[in-house]
Design a protein around this motif. Structure first.
Motif, PDB file in Angstrom:
ATOM      1  N   LYS A  38       0.864  -1.174   0.000  1.00  0.00           N
ATOM      2  CA  LYS A  38       0.000   0.000   0.000  1.00  0.00           C
ATOM      3  C   LYS A  38       0.895   1.217   0.000  1.00  0.00           C
ATOM      4  CE  LYS A  38      -3.984   1.770  -0.122  1.00  0.00           C
ATOM      5  NZ  LYS A  38      -4.466   1.858  -1.477  1.00  0.00           N
ATOM      6  N   VAL A  41      -2.733   5.861   1.391  1.00  0.00           N
ATOM      7  CA  VAL A  41      -4.087   5.666   1.905  1.00  0.00           C
ATOM      8  C   VAL A  41      -4.808   6.992   1.761  1.00  0.00           C
ATOM      9  CG1 VAL A  41      -5.505   5.166   3.927  1.00  0.00           C
ATOM     10  CG2 VAL A  41      -3.433   3.840   3.515  1.00  0.00           C
ATOM     11  N   GLY A  44      -9.302   5.206   2.323  1.00  0.00           N
ATOM     12  CA  GLY A  44      -9.191   3.979   3.101  1.00  0.00           C
ATOM     13  C   GLY A  44     -10.149   2.889   2.665  1.00  0.00           C
ATOM     14  N   MET A  47      -8.358  -0.427   1.757  1.00  0.00           N
ATOM     15  CA  MET A  47      -7.867  -1.174   2.918  1.00  0.00           C
ATOM     16  C   MET A  47      -9.015  -1.801   3.697  1.00  0.00           C
ATOM     17  SD  MET A  47      -4.696  -1.387   2.765  1.00  0.00           S
ATOM     18  CE  MET A  47      -4.678  -2.392   4.215  1.00  0.00           C
ATOM     19  N   LYS A  48     -10.124  -1.090   3.831  1.00  0.00           N
ATOM     20  CA  LYS A  48     -11.268  -1.657   4.560  1.00  0.00           C
ATOM     21  C   LYS A  48     -11.766  -2.929   3.889  1.00  0.00           C
ATOM     22  CE  LYS A  48     -12.982   2.655   6.513  1.00  0.00           C
ATOM     23  NZ  LYS A  48     -14.062   3.662   6.465  1.00  0.00           N
ATOM     24  N   VAL A  69      -0.327   8.978   3.894  1.00  0.00           N
ATOM     25  CA  VAL A  69      -1.726   9.033   4.309  1.00  0.00           C
ATOM     26  C   VAL A  69      -2.238  10.422   3.959  1.00  0.00           C
ATOM     27  CG1 VAL A  69      -3.328   8.997   6.252  1.00  0.00           C
ATOM     28  CG2 VAL A  69      -1.421   7.407   6.206  1.00  0.00           C
ATOM     29  N   TYR A  78     -10.113   5.637   7.127  1.00  0.00           N
ATOM     30  CA  TYR A  78      -9.227   4.605   7.665  1.00  0.00           C
ATOM     31  C   TYR A  78      -7.836   5.187   7.930  1.00  0.00           C
ATOM     32  CZ  TYR A  78      -6.298   0.560   8.031  1.00  0.00           C
ATOM     33  OH  TYR A  78      -5.386  -0.350   8.475  1.00  0.00           O
ATOM     34  N   ARG A  79      -7.225   4.808   9.030  1.00  0.00           N
ATOM     35  CA  ARG A  79      -5.857   5.205   9.359  1.00  0.00           C
ATOM     36  C   ARG A  79      -5.036   3.932   9.569  1.00  0.00           C
ATOM     37  NH1 ARG A  79      -4.697  10.597   8.806  1.00  0.00           N
ATOM     38  NH2 ARG A  79      -3.123  10.401  10.385  1.00  0.00           N
ATOM     39  N   PRO A  80      -3.916   3.799   8.860  1.00  0.00           N
ATOM     40  CA  PRO A  80      -3.075   2.613   9.063  1.00  0.00           C
ATOM     41  C   PRO A  80      -2.373   2.673  10.419  1.00  0.00           C
ATOM     42  CG  PRO A  80      -2.018   4.145   7.567  1.00  0.00           C
ATOM     43  CD  PRO A  80      -3.370   4.700   7.856  1.00  0.00           C
TER      44      PRO A  80
END
Length: 122
Positions: A38, A41, A44, A47-48, A69, A78-80
């Motif tokens: 990735k 982001v 997100g 990723m979700k 990000v 979404y936050r990694p």
């Protein structure tokens, strides 16, 4: 161009049963047992979807790392777990990030302006 696609497909992930009970690390730079790359982001959403698919196999741990990000206006974005840099919500290119297959080979990351978008639009 510079818009996200609404439909997402996970390709090559038909049988992820090998992840059951393993420690998984979804990352850009690190490799532990499973690697999903990735680079950035934004919303997100990608990723979700990916994490929801992987969680069905009950890995012991999932961590996500991303180089970039985006700061978005979405409060539920979404936050990694780990990331290198937070950037404004702008379209960036360079350092393997492309705009219609152009600018991947830049050794830096920059914002592409409207003139550049028009010139390289497909």
């Amino acid at each position: 161009n510079d818009q996200s696609m609404q439909d997402m497909q996970i390709m090559g992930g038909d049988d992820l049963s090998k992840l059951t009970g393993k420690v998984s690390f979804l990352c850009f730079l690190l490799i532990l047992f499973v690697m999903f790359c990735k680079d950035i982001v934004g919303t997100g959403r990608t990723m979700k979807v990916l994490l929801n698919n992987i969680e069905k196999y009950k890995p012991k741990m999932i961590k996500v790392a991303s180089l970039l990000v985006k700061r978005t206006s979405q409060p539920d974005g979404y936050r990694p777990d780990y990331y290198g840099f937070e950037i404004p919500d702008l379209f960036v290119v360079g350092y393997a990030l492309d705009y219609n297959e152009h600018f991947r080979d830049l050794n830096h990351i920059c914002v592409i302006n409207d003139h550049g978008k028009a010139k390289y639009r497909v």
